[in-house]
Design a protein around this motif. Structure first.
Motif, PDB file in Angstrom:
ATOM      1  N   THR A 325       0.839  -1.197   0.000  1.00 52.48           N
ATOM      2  CA  THR A 325       0.000   0.000   0.000  1.00 52.48           C
ATOM      3  C   THR A 325       0.876   1.250   0.000  1.00 52.48           C
ATOM      4  N   LYS A 326       0.237   2.389  -0.251  1.00 52.03           N
ATOM      5  CA  LYS A 326       0.977   3.650  -0.225  1.00 52.03           C
ATOM      6  C   LYS A 326       1.611   3.885   1.147  1.00 52.03           C
ATOM      7  N   SER A 327       0.851   3.566   2.200  1.00 53.15           N
ATOM      8  CA  SER A 327       1.359   3.824   3.557  1.00 53.15           C
ATOM      9  C   SER A 327       2.585   2.959   3.845  1.00 53.15           C
ATOM     10  N   HIS A 328       2.579   1.686   3.386  1.00 52.30           N
ATOM     11  CA  HIS A 328       3.747   0.826   3.603  1.00 52.30           C
ATOM     12  C   HIS A 328       4.981   1.391   2.906  1.00 52.30           C
ATOM     13  N   LEU A 329       4.789   1.820   1.661  1.00 50.29           N
ATOM     14  CA  LEU A 329       5.922   2.382   0.922  1.00 50.29           C
ATOM     15  C   LEU A 329       6.431   3.684   1.561  1.00 50.29           C
ATOM     16  N   ARG A 330       5.470   4.501   2.018  1.00 51.21           N
ATOM     17  CA  ARG A 330       5.876   5.756   2.657  1.00 51.21           C
ATOM     18  C   ARG A 330       6.645   5.511   3.947  1.00 51.21           C
ATOM     19  N   TYR A 331       6.165   4.575   4.749  1.00 48.05           N
ATOM     20  CA  TYR A 331       6.880   4.244   5.989  1.00 48.05           C
ATOM     21  C   TYR A 331       8.289   3.744   5.692  1.00 48.05           C
ATOM     22  N   GLN A 332       8.403   2.941   4.619  1.00 50.29           N
ATOM     23  CA  GLN A 332       9.722   2.409   4.276  1.00 50.29           C
ATOM     24  C   GLN A 332      10.695   3.524   3.915  1.00 50.29           C
ATOM     25  N   PHE A 333      10.253   4.460   3.042  1.00 47.64           N
ATOM     26  CA  PHE A 333      11.157   5.530   2.613  1.00 47.64           C
ATOM     27  C   PHE A 333      11.448   6.523   3.738  1.00 47.64           C
ATOM     28  N   ILE A 334      10.448   6.794   4.574  1.00 42.94           N
ATOM     29  CA  ILE A 334      10.695   7.691   5.706  1.00 42.94           C
ATOM     30  C   ILE A 334      11.660   7.048   6.688  1.00 42.94           C
ATOM     31  N   THR A 335      11.544   5.716   6.864  1.00 41.50           N
ATOM     32  CA  THR A 335      12.488   5.009   7.741  1.00 41.50           C
ATOM     33  C   THR A 335      13.900   5.111   7.188  1.00 41.50           C
ATOM     34  N   GLU A 336      14.043   4.945   5.877  1.00 47.00           N
ATOM     35  CA  GLU A 336      15.366   5.097   5.265  1.00 47.00           C
ATOM     36  C   GLU A 336      15.921   6.497   5.518  1.00 47.00           C
ATOM     37  N   SER A 337      15.045   7.496   5.389  1.00 49.77           N
ATOM     38  CA  SER A 337      15.471   8.872   5.636  1.00 49.77           C
ATOM     39  C   SER A 337      15.917   9.058   7.080  1.00 49.77           C
ATOM     40  N   LEU A 338      15.153   8.483   8.029  1.00 47.51           N
ATOM     41  CA  LEU A 338      15.500   8.617   9.451  1.00 47.51           C
ATOM     42  C   LEU A 338      16.808   7.901   9.776  1.00 47.51           C
ATOM     43  N   VAL A 339      17.028   6.745   9.173  1.00 48.78           N
ATOM     44  CA  VAL A 339      18.282   6.013   9.400  1.00 48.78           C
ATOM     45  C   VAL A 339      19.463   6.834   8.921  1.00 48.78           C
ATOM     46  N   MET A 340      19.314   7.426   7.733  1.00 53.36           N
ATOM     47  CA  MET A 340      20.405   8.218   7.177  1.00 53.36           C
ATOM     48  C   MET A 340      20.683   9.454   8.044  1.00 53.36           C
ATOM     49  N   VAL A 341      19.612  10.130   8.494  1.00 57.92           N
ATOM     50  CA  VAL A 341      19.771  11.321   9.330  1.00 57.92           C
ATOM     51  C   VAL A 341      20.385  10.939  10.674  1.00 57.92           C
ATOM     52  N   SER A 342      19.982   9.799  11.240  1.00 53.52           N
ATOM     53  CA  SER A 342      20.519   9.363  12.534  1.00 53.52           C
ATOM     54  C   SER A 342      22.013   9.088  12.446  1.00 53.52           C
ATOM     55  N   ILE A 343      22.422   8.410  11.387  1.00 58.48           N
ATOM     56  CA  ILE A 343      23.857   8.144  11.191  1.00 58.48           C
ATOM     57  C   ILE A 343      24.614   9.460  11.042  1.00 58.48           C
ATOM     58  N   SER A 344      24.053  10.368  10.257  1.00 56.50           N
ATOM     59  CA  SER A 344      24.698  11.668  10.049  1.00 56.50           C
ATOM     60  C   SER A 344      24.799  12.441  11.357  1.00 56.50           C
ATOM     61  N   PHE A 345      23.758  12.382  12.188  1.00 55.11           N
ATOM     62  CA  PHE A 345      23.753  13.113  13.460  1.00 55.11           C
ATOM     63  C   PHE A 345      24.830  12.583  14.406  1.00 55.11           C
ATOM     64  N   ILE A 346      24.966  11.252  14.476  1.00 52.37           N
ATOM     65  CA  ILE A 346      25.971  10.646  15.360  1.00 52.37           C
ATOM     66  C   ILE A 346      27.385  11.056  14.918  1.00 52.37           C
ATOM     67  N   ILE A 347      27.628  11.006  13.602  1.00 50.52           N
ATOM     68  CA  ILE A 347      28.948  11.404  13.086  1.00 50.52           C
ATOM     69  C   ILE A 347      29.176  12.900  13.337  1.00 50.52           C
ATOM     70  N   ALA A 348      28.113  13.691  13.164  1.00 55.41           N
ATOM     71  CA  ALA A 348      28.231  15.142  13.374  1.00 55.41           C
ATOM     72  C   ALA A 348      28.607  15.464  14.814  1.00 55.41           C
ATOM     73  N   ILE A 349      28.025  14.762  15.780  1.00 50.58           N
ATOM     74  CA  ILE A 349      28.365  14.970  17.191  1.00 50.58           C
ATOM     75  C   ILE A 349      29.841  14.653  17.428  1.00 50.58           C
ATOM     76  N   GLY A 350      30.308  13.571  16.805  1.00 47.35           N
ATOM     77  CA  GLY A 350      31.725  13.228  16.921  1.00 47.35           C
ATOM     78  C   GLY A 350      32.623  14.317  16.356  1.00 47.35           C
ATOM     79  N   LEU A 351      32.227  14.882  15.197  1.00 47.12           N
ATOM     80  CA  LEU A 351      33.015  15.952  14.593  1.00 47.12           C
ATOM     81  C   LEU A 351      33.006  17.214  15.459  1.00 47.12           C
TER      82      LEU A 351
END
Length: 792
Positions: A325-351
């Motif tokens: 469904t549209k909602s399943h696909l949206r959740y999947q892509f938003i999750t990918e976005s959150l994973v990428m932002v979370s990784i970036s945030f952790i690295i940013a704190i280290g920097l």
């Protein structure tokens, strides 16, 4: 289900390593910059909020108003605090303070400490000092009592408890240590290393503190009751001085309340005092850079995500066919976005942790991260990053998942037809870049102007020191030392005055010949000697210097500055009378001041000292013998004044370290992060052009097959981006011109907004576009058309 989304997101990141590195790298740089800037802004906005009930603490400021002048001062009469407390019921506590600098020591070793205050027990009720030893309620009650910071206490007595010990003040007076407080925080407008009881003032300074209402010789602070209405209290104190001063018609001296947390950021134009000060406009500029950097980073992420999702159109279509469904696909892509932002945030704190020392060096601060105290900031930063990640992922997610299955499976995605949106994104990116480029140029040029501005005197190679003398015998010793020094070829000039040209002096109300307003002007006066102008190499634009050839100079002659000449409205100042005819103008000196960018030069008058105790010594030395001359001067003065620790320092070092270094730090941080934001914009434009050209590959291929040469196709594609650049440049430059006019007028002295700055900003922005666009267009034009048409 959420666990599966994370697994899929992680697999996609691993599968598309290049895309992941670029996206995470861009986000990391953007987040690091934003966190650094927000941390700095948070620190700048935290001044004096550590005080208990800081929202009820105020400084009393005095405004002198007439038809010809209006100045705000932070100095008030010493007796004002007691009168306010007894007269206004809303004021629960009030105190007066004076700054001081002394030589302190326990034994023979003496240390010159500059951050001292004369204060009383009321001060300790208003201001939060954390005592580690001694009784906070009574430590400043008795005369000759001193309270030390923890660092200063260890410096003076590193091996033993200092409470009850005797501290030698200037080798002349003894004070008893009655308390030790934890080091006073840096984020305060006051600098405090020690406190002396106000009842010791007369003894230590050998001066009587004038208790009259006309003597503005202290800073006054008050604390209001919890339920006090600030507006009503302001009205009560506004005309408080009117009842105690005999003011001439048309002149007012008004009192006002300044919240203590506003003193650091909002008093750059207030005269007098010192301590820590900044300018609120710089904070707004930094906030603008934060917003622009965040927007550019998010746009880059949106562009990159949308381009990447184009490659996954078939995947989306198959999943829809399989029942997603549209909602399943949206959740999947938003999750990918959150994973990428979370990784970036952790690295940013280290920097941020890694580069914090470098950041401190750039901005001239001593910022530190203590997670036990700063955790709310990082929680908010994390939540803000995650929210930004969700918002950035919404467009590609909701747009792509709403398309028809046939569009994906037939390769006819309508993304390719969304040219309007792509063009809008290009324009928006450039509209963000142009103000950053322009403001960076403006600030760099303004700093150069301030640094190179003629300050009215030559500051190089001047040794200065304030010598504590109170009798004629000591003054004669000063003159004798000068005569001996001038016999040395490394000593060029020698002068004694009440202060340097950059501060001090007294404020006096004076009338002048030809005054038609019947109002006196507040003039800053300096007592000088015959060699003052020569030592500082000041320029006379009219008249002559003081001279021993004129017997009347020492009693009735004066020299005014250009600002005073303009205020008096004279075409020819020579021979004119000032101060009810007691002083006659013999010359006009060019305006002189320090580097201060936010305050205008006040009207000044110079007259001869008549033995009133002036003791600011200035010595001009040979530029190639600075060290030798400094050693000679310090030795000679300490030999002739063994009871007074004396240390001469170079005026140019003092001025450069105090003001210019602070200004350099502010400019460095702005330019550094502006350049970073511009680089992010370059990456974003590069990504956006890549995305756009992918949708035009078939058009390029067809044109080449039909005989168009590479040059013509290159110009067609480049013309599209040049049109977009012209639109963005018009919008951006019109906007920044009006904004810049407001920024530049914060400075008391400036060159204005020059047209050449607009041209330079436009050319640099054009270079950014050409650099971002040209290489990708060339690459697309030179590509073999068969690769684009093989599916047709």
């Amino acid at each position: 289900m959420f666990k599966n989304y994370i697994k899929i997101a992680w697999r996609n990141l691993k599968r598309n390593k290049g895309y992941s590195v670029v996206n995470i790298g861009g986000l990391t740089i953007g987040l690091s910059a934003v966190i650094f800037m927000l941390f700095y802004i948070n620190h700048e906005n935290s001044y004096d909020v550590f005080h208990t009930d800081y929202d009820r603490l105020f400084r009393i400021e005095r405004t002198y108003v007439s038809s010809i002048q209006s100045d705000i001062w932070d100095s008030t009469p010493y007796i004002l605090s007691d009168e306010l407390k007894s007269s206004i019921p809303e004021i629960t506590n009030a105190t007066s303070i004076r700054t001081t600098a002394n030589y302190l020591g326990v034994n023979d070793a003496m240390y010159h400490e500059k951050n001292g205050l004369f204060a009383d027990n009321e001060f300790l009720k208003l201001f939060t000092l954390k005592f580690v030893e001694g009784d906070q309620n009574s430590s400043l009650e008795n005369p000759m009592s001193i309270v030390l910071s923890e660092s200063l206490a260890k410096k003076l007595s590193p091996e033993s408890n200092i409470i009850g010990k005797t501290i030698h003040i200037d080798k002349k007076y003894d004070c008893v240590v009655t308390g030790v407080f934890a080091d006073y925080p840096d984020n305060s407008h006051l600098k405090i290393d020690y406190l002396l009881s106000f009842s010791s003032y007369k003894t230590i300074t050998r001066n009587t503190l004038d208790a009259g209402w006309g003597a503005n010789n202290a800073s006054t602070y008050v604390q209001l009751r919890n339920n006090a209405e600030i507006g009503k209290v302001s009205e009560k104190i506004k005309g408080f001085l009117t009842n105690h001063l005999k003011l001439e018609d048309g002149i007012q001296e008004l009192l006002s309340l300044r919240p203590i947390r506003d003193i650091y950021m909002k008093t750059s134009k207030v005269r007098g005092g010192g301590g820590n000060r900044s300018e609120i406009t710089t904070l707004y500029l930094f906030l603008a850079v934060v917003i622009f950097t965040a927007l550019i980073s998010l746009l880059n992420y949106i562009n990159s995500s949308t381009a990447q999702v184009m490659k996954r159109e078939l995947e989306i279509g198959i999943k829809k066919v399989m029942g997603s469904t549209k909602s399943h696909l949206r959740y999947q892509f938003i999750t990918e976005s959150l994973v990428m932002v979370s990784i970036s945030f952790i690295i940013a704190i280290g920097l941020v942790l890694l580069f914090l020392p470098l950041f401190n060096k750039i901005v001239g601060k001593n910022l530190s991260i203590v997670f036990s105290q700063d955790w709310p900031f990082f929680i908010y930063a994390m939540l803000g990053s995650l929210l930004a990640g969700i918002l950035a992922g919404l467009y590609p997610v909701f747009f792509l998942t709403s398309l028809k299955i046939s569009s994906f499976l037939q390769g006819n995605s309508s993304i390719k037809r969304r040219a309007g949106l792509r063009k809008a994104l290009v324009v928006f990116q450039l509209v963000l870049v142009i103000p950053l480029v322009f403001t960076s140029i403006l600030i760099i040029e303004q700093f150069k102007y301030i640094e190179q501005r003629d300050i009215g005197f030559v500051k190089e190679d001047l040794l200065v020191s304030f010598i504590d003398v109170t009798n004629k015998e000591d003054r004669e010793v000063l003159k004798t030392i000068g005569e001996r020094l001038l016999q040395n070829p490394n000593i060029l000039n020698y002068s004694i005055s009440d202060s340097g040209p950059f501060g001090g002096g007294r404020q006096q109300s004076m009338d002048w010949e030809g005054n038609t307003t019947n109002e006196k002007a507040v003039i800053r006066s300096h007592r000088i000697d015959y060699d003052f102008l020569k030592t500082y190499q000041m320029k006379l634009i009219e008249g002559r210097d003081f001279s021993e050839d004129y017997a009347t100079d020492i009693q009735s002659a004066c020299i005014i500055n250009q600002t005073a000449l303009e205020l008096f409205g004279w075409d020819n100042a020579l021979g004119k009378k000032i101060n009810n005819g007691r002083l006659k103008v013999i010359g006009v000196v060019k305006d002189f001041n320090d580097y201060t960018a936010f305050k205008k030069i006040p009207p000044m008058i110079l007259f001869m000292d008549q033995g009133s105790g002036s003791s600011y010594v200035t010595i001009k030395v040979a530029s190639n013998k600075r060290a030798e001359a400094q050693t000679l001067v310090n030795t000679l003065f300490n030999n002739d004044f063994p009871e007074n620790p004396i240390e001469f320092s170079f005026l140019d070092d003092n001025l450069d370290s105090s003001y210019l270094n602070s200004l350099k730090g502010t400019i460095n941080i702005f330019i550094f992060f502006s350049v970073l934001a511009i680089l992010l914009a370059v990456l974003g434009l590069y990504s956006l052009v890549s995305f756009s050209l992918k949708t035009q590959q078939k058009m390029i291929a067809i044109r080449k097959v039909l005989g168009a040469n590479a040059k013509s196709i290159f110009l067609i594609l480049l013309r599209e981006y040049m049109i977009l650049f012209c639109i963005a440049a018009t919008l951006g430059l019109i906007t920044v011109y009006f904004i810049a006019n407001k920024i530049i007028h914060v400075f008391a002295y400036h060159e204005g907004v020059k047209f050449i700055y607009l041209i330079m900003a436009g050319l640099l922005a054009l270079f950014v576009v050409l650099f971002s666009v040209s290489s990708k267009i060339v690459s697309a034009v030179l590509q073999n058309p068969i690769k684009s048409l093989r599916k047709e």
